[in-house]
Design a protein around this motif. Structure first.
Motif, mmCIF file in Angstrom:
data_model
loop_
_atom_site.group_PDB
_atom_site.id
_atom_site.type_symbol
_atom_site.label_atom_id
_atom_site.label_comp_id
_atom_site.label_asym_id
_atom_site.label_seq_id
_atom_site.Cartn_x
_atom_site.Cartn_y
_atom_site.Cartn_z
ATOM 1 N N THR A 1 43.000 37.745 27.646
ATOM 2 C CA THR A 1 41.624 37.674 28.153
ATOM 3 C C THR A 1 40.747 36.847 27.225
ATOM 4 O O THR A 1 39.584 36.615 27.528
ATOM 5 N N GLU A 2 41.302 36.390 26.108
ATOM 6 C CA GLU A 2 40.523 35.703 25.091
ATOM 7 C C GLU A 2 40.112 34.292 25.515
ATOM 8 O O GLU A 2 40.797 33.635 26.294
ATOM 9 N N THR A 3 38.995 33.872 24.968
ATOM 10 C CA THR A 3 38.591 32.475 25.048
ATOM 11 C C THR A 3 38.960 31.869 23.702
ATOM 12 O O THR A 3 38.349 32.194 22.679
ATOM 13 N N ASP B 1 33.504 45.088 21.305
ATOM 14 C CA ASP B 1 33.262 43.640 21.305
ATOM 15 C C ASP B 1 33.598 43.058 19.941
ATOM 16 O O ASP B 1 33.129 43.538 18.916
ATOM 17 N N GLU C 1 32.964 39.871 19.152
ATOM 18 C CA GLU C 1 32.037 38.774 18.871
ATOM 19 C C GLU C 1 30.670 39.265 18.410
ATOM 20 O O GLU C 1 30.021 38.632 17.594
ATOM 21 N N HIS D 1 35.016 42.098 24.180
ATOM 22 C CA HIS D 1 34.138 41.017 24.617
ATOM 23 C C HIS D 1 34.623 40.408 25.937
ATOM 24 O O HIS D 1 33.895 40.355 26.915
ATOM 25 N N ASP D 2 35.845 39.951 25.964
ATOM 26 C CA ASP D 2 36.378 39.335 27.186
ATOM 27 C C ASP D 2 36.872 40.378 28.182
ATOM 28 O O ASP D 2 36.899 40.124 29.382
ATOM 29 N N PHE E 1 34.923 41.273 31.463
ATOM 30 C CA PHE E 1 34.993 40.460 32.673
ATOM 31 C C PHE E 1 36.082 40.909 33.622
ATOM 32 O O PHE E 1 36.112 40.492 34.774
#
Length: 108
Positions: free
Chosen positions: A16-18, A54, A56, A82-83, A86
């Protein structure tokens, strides 16, 4: 165009990470040094969601900080990253409940 690439160990990934950030995305994650005016600019009908886990942002700081500068609703979602927010049905349930509370009648 990526300006930051995050190199995480394969075994720590949950997909799920950016892992690649553009300049725009990177700067959007950095509040200005004088963040108070940005927070005051939020409409009172805003909803701020942050995951309890989270990576971040310091989600535990949102509840005491935001009410000092805005009437926006702040909710910390238990267990979410964090991700991960979503992908969580709980996130969408919270947004739907907030949306349904909004007063859409024009002032007369």
């Amino acid at each position: 165009m990526p300006v930051m690439i995050i190199n995480k160990q394969e075994e720590t990934l949950d997909r799920t990470e950016t892992l690649s950030l553009s300049c725009r995305l990177l700067t959007s994650r950095m509040p200005p040094l004088r963040y108070e005016s940005s927070m005051r600019a939020l409409p009172g009908t805003s909803l701020v969601l942050v995951g309890e886990r989270d990576e971040e942002f310091a989600g535990e700081s949102y509840q005491p900080l935001f009410p000092l500068h805005t009437d926006a609703e702040v909710e910390v979602l238990p267990g979410l990253t964090h991700d991960g927010m979503f992908l969580s049905e709980e996130t969408f349930r919270r947004i739907e409940a907030w949306w349904n509370k909004l007063d859409w009648m024009p002032n007369t």
